[in-house]
Design an enzyme around this catalytic site. Structure first.
Site, mmCIF file in Angstrom:
data_model
loop_
_atom_site.group_PDB
_atom_site.id
_atom_site.type_symbol
_atom_site.label_atom_id
_atom_site.label_comp_id
_atom_site.label_asym_id
_atom_site.label_seq_id
_atom_site.Cartn_x
_atom_site.Cartn_y
_atom_site.Cartn_z
ATOM 1 N N GLU A 143 13.534 3.671 10.513
ATOM 2 C CA GLU A 143 13.692 2.308 10.791
ATOM 3 C C GLU A 143 15.166 1.954 11.012
ATOM 4 O O GLU A 143 15.984 2.787 10.131
ATOM 5 C CB GLU A 143 13.127 1.406 9.389
ATOM 6 C CG GLU A 143 12.582 0.182 9.831
ATOM 7 C CD GLU A 143 11.160 0.198 10.727
ATOM 8 O OE1 GLU A 143 11.170 0.405 12.014
ATOM 9 O OE2 GLU A 143 9.978 0.624 9.751
ATOM 10 N N ASP B 186 16.218 3.949 15.907
ATOM 11 C CA ASP B 186 15.789 4.056 17.405
ATOM 12 C C ASP B 186 17.191 3.709 18.143
ATOM 13 O O ASP B 186 17.422 4.482 18.899
ATOM 14 C CB ASP B 186 14.688 3.601 17.924
ATOM 15 C CG ASP B 186 14.493 2.061 17.739
ATOM 16 O OD1 ASP B 186 15.228 1.461 17.223
ATOM 17 O OD2 ASP B 186 13.572 1.577 18.330
ATOM 18 N N GLY C 12 6.599 -6.854 12.904
ATOM 19 C CA GLY C 12 6.303 -5.662 12.060
ATOM 20 C C GLY C 12 5.231 -4.461 12.881
ATOM 21 O O GLY C 12 5.403 -3.499 12.774
ATOM 22 N N LEU C 13 4.356 -5.286 13.778
ATOM 23 C CA LEU C 13 3.224 -4.584 14.365
ATOM 24 C C LEU C 13 3.490 -4.541 15.723
ATOM 25 O O LEU C 13 2.534 -4.254 16.436
ATOM 26 C CB LEU C 13 2.082 -5.358 13.972
ATOM 27 C CG LEU C 13 1.591 -5.371 12.558
ATOM 28 C CD1 LEU C 13 0.193 -5.831 12.153
ATOM 29 C CD2 LEU C 13 1.811 -3.829 11.959
ATOM 30 N N SER C 14 4.715 -5.071 16.174
ATOM 31 C CA SER C 14 4.918 -4.837 17.707
ATOM 32 C C SER C 14 4.217 -5.689 18.755
ATOM 33 O O SER C 14 3.998 -5.136 19.567
ATOM 34 C CB SER C 14 4.919 -3.350 18.275
ATOM 35 O OG SER C 14 6.077 -2.775 17.903
ATOM 36 N N SER C 15 3.805 -6.830 18.278
ATOM 37 C CA SER C 15 3.156 -7.738 19.347
ATOM 38 C C SER C 15 3.824 -8.038 20.569
ATOM 39 O O SER C 15 3.145 -7.976 21.528
ATOM 40 C CB SER C 15 2.448 -9.180 18.492
ATOM 41 O OG SER C 15 3.829 -9.737 18.187
ATOM 42 N N ASP D 1 8.860 1.092 20.057
ATOM 43 C CA ASP D 1 7.833 0.386 20.073
ATOM 44 C C ASP D 1 7.010 0.530 21.326
ATOM 45 O O ASP D 1 5.783 0.859 21.389
ATOM 46 C CB ASP D 1 8.047 -1.093 19.889
ATOM 47 C CG ASP D 1 8.783 -1.479 18.650
ATOM 48 O OD1 ASP D 1 8.994 -0.451 17.776
ATOM 49 O OD2 ASP D 1 8.934 -2.654 18.471
ATOM 50 N N TYR E 155 19.154 -8.828 13.886
ATOM 51 C CA TYR E 155 18.940 -7.408 14.345
ATOM 52 C C TYR E 155 20.260 -6.797 15.119
ATOM 53 O O TYR E 155 20.744 -5.690 15.111
ATOM 54 C CB TYR E 155 17.640 -7.529 15.431
ATOM 55 C CG TYR E 155 17.006 -6.285 15.953
ATOM 56 C CD1 TYR E 155 16.250 -5.273 15.235
ATOM 57 C CD2 TYR E 155 17.587 -5.931 17.440
ATOM 58 C CE1 TYR E 155 15.917 -4.090 16.008
ATOM 59 C CE2 TYR E 155 17.063 -4.596 17.975
ATOM 60 C CZ TYR E 155 16.205 -3.737 17.045
ATOM 61 O OH TYR E 155 15.978 -2.544 17.791
#
Ligand code: NG1
Length: 414
Positions: free
Chosen positions: A34, A37, A122-125, A169, A221
């Site tokens: 985490e 990348d 968190g789930l890359s929508s 992602d 971020y």
């Protein structure tokens, strides 16, 4: 349940007629690696069995019209002027159009978007939407893309939307494979499939707090992106290494002395001062999406670098543990990752800590926040027999939702 049939029917209800293309773009859960990348260091995600579906049909009028079952406000964006969208999800459409400017210029499209992939962080929508829209539009306009190319364009499109995303992602979504995690490397780019052993299940749990990339999270971020670039610049200078272009911790992580020298880094530093100190152009630290970043703003350096360098080692160890079927060690590495994200990267929240702790207590091998943090989702690795207990513990901790996810295939035409 959303399916290719229901999305076709939704398209017909909204626009009339049949879509020419239906794309399924899954979400992803990062198992470990985490905030690495964008430093050019490896990650270990899976594509999951929850997805965003996009139904598309070409039009002749040069306008992109898009309706989402999940988000408000229909988009109507002229291909000739795709910028400046105020609605956050429209920014991803606009970024997609920008990347596809050379494909069938003058043509438009109607899009209907639906799915069972929760938004919220968190789930890359956002990446599922961007990869899926790029892939659907290119196909609808007669120039279908290889998944890896759709991932590459989507990474740039999301940077246009404002977050200096690292590219994990989009690749996980494009290239996922059922039953496997992907080890994705960036320097140089490479993907390796890592088979998941028997006896390993995954549960994801919402922390109760949204972490929207379009808002405050974007700045938090980007601060970490900038802080790690300063660290790379300073470490390279201490080690006498010449770095070309964007300074990435991945360029120095392989050097033995780097992990020792990291303690010599300043606690905080402004990009402008870092650039001056090593006679570099500050544009190398602040660029692209982060160009809005104030070059005089002090950001944490040492602790971000400590997180990233230790996390890269945990990715290697996690891959070895999975290959050996050593799920206890794998779980311990997830817990250590979470602790490092909380203490050094400082991107956890009390709610993420609470839900991760609850899942560990109820029988998980390990649990950690997944994605950028600041809210959003946590992931637990657990024995299949414990899935129910882990889901219940997570829901009791934060109110849910929490559910099992399985490693699934990536982008496909439905
Ligand atoms: P999430 O929070 O899932 O969007 C983000 C980045 C990743 C990676 C992780 C932190 C985007 C689209 N994705 O993931 O590239 O840097 O944070 O590991 O910005």
């Amino acid at each position: 349940m959303v399916s290719a049939e229901s999305i076709r029917a939704g398209f017909g209800g909204r626009f009339g007629g049949e879509p020419s293309v239906v794309v399924r773009a899954p979400g992803r859960v990062n198992l470990i690696g985490e905030h690495t990348d964008y430093c050019g260091l490896p990650v270990l995600p899976i594509a999951i069995d929850r997805a965003t579906f996009i139904a598309a049909a070409p039009t002749a009028d040069g306008i992109l019209r898009a309706t989402s079952a999940a988000f408000p406000a229909q988009a109507e964006i002229a291909r000739s002027a795709p910028r400046h969208q105020s609605e956050p999800w429209h920014q991803y459409l606009s970024g997609a159009l920008h990347e596809l400017a050379a494909v069938a210029p003058g043509r438009g499209a109607n899009l209907f978007i639906d799915g069972d992939l929760p938004a919220g962080g968190g789930l890359s929508s956002s990446s599922a939407l961007t990869v899926g829209v790029i892939s659907a539009l290119a196909a609808a306009w007669g120039s279908p893309l290889e998944p890896v190319e759709a991932a590459r364009l989507a990474t740039t499109a999301e940077r246009h939307a404002g977050a200096e995303t690292g590219g994990m992602d989009q690749q996980a979504i494009a290239l996922g494979r059922a039953g496997n995690a992907l080890r994705i490397e960036f320097l140089p780019p490479a993907v390796r499939y890592v088979p998941l052993p028997e006896g390993l299940a995954f549960v994801v749990a919402y922390s109760g707090q949204d972490a929207p990339k379009g808002g405050s999270v974007r700045d938090a971020y980007n601060e970490r992106v900038v802080g790690t670039r300063i660290a790379a610049l300073m470490l390279a200078d201490m080690l006498g290494v010449e770095l070309e272009g964007t300074p990435l911790l991945g360029n120095v992580a392989g050097i033995d002395a780097a992990s020792v020298m990291v303690v010599e880094l300043p606690d905080q530093m402004a990009p402008r001062n870092a650039a001056n100190a090593v006679e570099a152009n500050v544009e190398r630290v602040i660029q692209f999406a982060t160009s809005h970043f104030d070059s005089a703003r002090k950001v944490p350096v040492k602790r971000y670098a400590q997180h990233v360098l230790s996390e890269a080692e945990r990715v290697d160890a996690a891959e070895v543990a999975l290959a050996a079927g050593d799920l206890k060690t794998f779980g311990r590495l997830l817990n250590e990752s979470h602790d490092s994200l909380r203490n050094d990267c400082r991107c956890s929240t009390p709610a993420l800590d609470k839900v991760a702790a609850a899942m560990r207590k109820s029988g998980a091998f390990g649990a950690r926040l997944t994605g950028a943090g600041f809210g959003g989702y946590a992931v637990a690795a657990c024995p299949p027999a414990k899935v129910q207990a882990v889901v219940e513990a997570a829901v009791a901790a934060t109110g849910g939702p929490a559910f099992e996810v399985t490693a699934s295939d990536g982008l496909s035409f439905a």
